[in-house]
Design a protein around this motif. Structure first.
Motif, PDB file in Angstrom:
ATOM      1  N   LEU A 187      -6.881  -0.270   0.011  1.00  0.00           N
ATOM      2  CA  LEU A 187      -6.722   1.172   0.261  1.00  0.00           C
ATOM      3  C   LEU A 187      -8.073   1.882   0.197  1.00  0.00           C
ATOM      4  N   GLY A 218      -6.229   9.923   2.766  1.00  0.00           N
ATOM      5  CA  GLY A 218      -5.008   9.549   2.060  1.00  0.00           C
ATOM      6  C   GLY A 218      -4.042  10.715   1.920  1.00  0.00           C
ATOM      7  N   ARG A 246       0.317  12.017   3.311  1.00  0.00           N
ATOM      8  CA  ARG A 246       1.392  12.639   2.527  1.00  0.00           C
ATOM      9  C   ARG A 246       2.379  13.379   3.432  1.00  0.00           C
ATOM     10  N   GLN A 261       0.836  -1.199   0.000  1.00  0.00           N
ATOM     11  CA  GLN A 261       0.000   0.000   0.000  1.00  0.00           C
ATOM     12  C   GLN A 261       0.874   1.254   0.000  1.00  0.00           C
ATOM     13  N   LEU A 267       0.659   4.372  -2.569  1.00  0.00           N
ATOM     14  CA  LEU A 267       0.445   5.725  -2.040  1.00  0.00           C
ATOM     15  C   LEU A 267       1.570   6.672  -2.460  1.00  0.00           C
ATOM     16  N   ASP A 273      -1.365  12.452  -8.234  1.00  0.00           N
ATOM     17  CA  ASP A 273      -2.682  12.038  -7.754  1.00  0.00           C
ATOM     18  C   ASP A 273      -3.600  11.909  -8.961  1.00  0.00           C
ATOM     19  N   PHE A 297      -8.371   5.425   2.112  1.00  0.00           N
ATOM     20  CA  PHE A 297      -7.219   6.213   1.685  1.00  0.00           C
ATOM     21  C   PHE A 297      -7.312   6.671   0.229  1.00  0.00           C
ATOM     22  N   LEU A 342      -6.452  10.063  -4.290  1.00  0.00           N
ATOM     23  CA  LEU A 342      -6.350  10.104  -2.837  1.00  0.00           C
ATOM     24  C   LEU A 342      -7.587  10.759  -2.236  1.00  0.00           C
TER      25      LEU A 342
END
Length: 158
Positions: free
Chosen positions: A80, A106, A110, A44, A48, A55, A85, A102
């Motif tokens: 996710l 999520g 970052r 994951q 991410l 994104d 997320f 995201l």
């Protein structure tokens, strides 16, 4: 009859391979612990990190960039999404494709999970100068090349 020194069988503990595997095992375990504190797994994390850079990617793009097969990435994205997320949205021009974006939850990661990589690097460097660390990376790269170059690979197996 005593073996010649050059024919001595290496103990597992005396090999570079063992030392690297031991290091990789302990670092992977610690990395997993850091990620678990944020409710995510290593696969994951990889997805991410790609979404933090861009994104809104298709599942196919995520599979390609993560060098994982599509079914594996689909499962990671499913989890996710289940955990809030990411979310899937329809691709604007391709009805078969979905964008993965995201969510706010999520996006919140970052600010925290990319720092795990830096913290791990800092911990690995304890007791080393930057010059020593750079030299270590250089030497490991040289060793890796010994296994990727056709000429040197052949020498090792003859």
């Amino acid at each position: 009859m005593q073996q010649k020194e050059d024919q001595k069988i290496l103990r597992r503990e005396d090999t570079l391979w063992y030392s690297l595997k031991e290091l990789q095992t302990v670092m992977a375990q610690r990395f997993t612990e850091h990620l678990s504190a944020h409710g995510i797994t290593r696969p994951q994390y990889e997805i991410l990190m790609l979404l933090f850079q861009t994104d809104g990617m298709t599942q196919a793009d995520l599979a390609e960039k993560s060098k994982k097969d599509a079914p594996t990435v689909t499962g990671v994205i499913d989890r996710l999404e289940r955990d809030g997320f990411v979310e899937r949205s329809k691709h604007p021009t391709d009805r078969r494709a979905h964008f993965v974006v995201l969510t706010e939850k999520g996006k919140h990661l970052r600010d925290t999970i990319p720092n795990i990589r830096k913290a791990m690097q800092d911990q690995a460097m304890i007791g080393l100068t930057q010059k020593e660390f750079d030299r270590l990376k250089e030497l490991l790269h040289k060793i890796a090349l010994n296994f990727t170059s056709d000429e040197t690979s052949k020498k090792g197996t003859s």
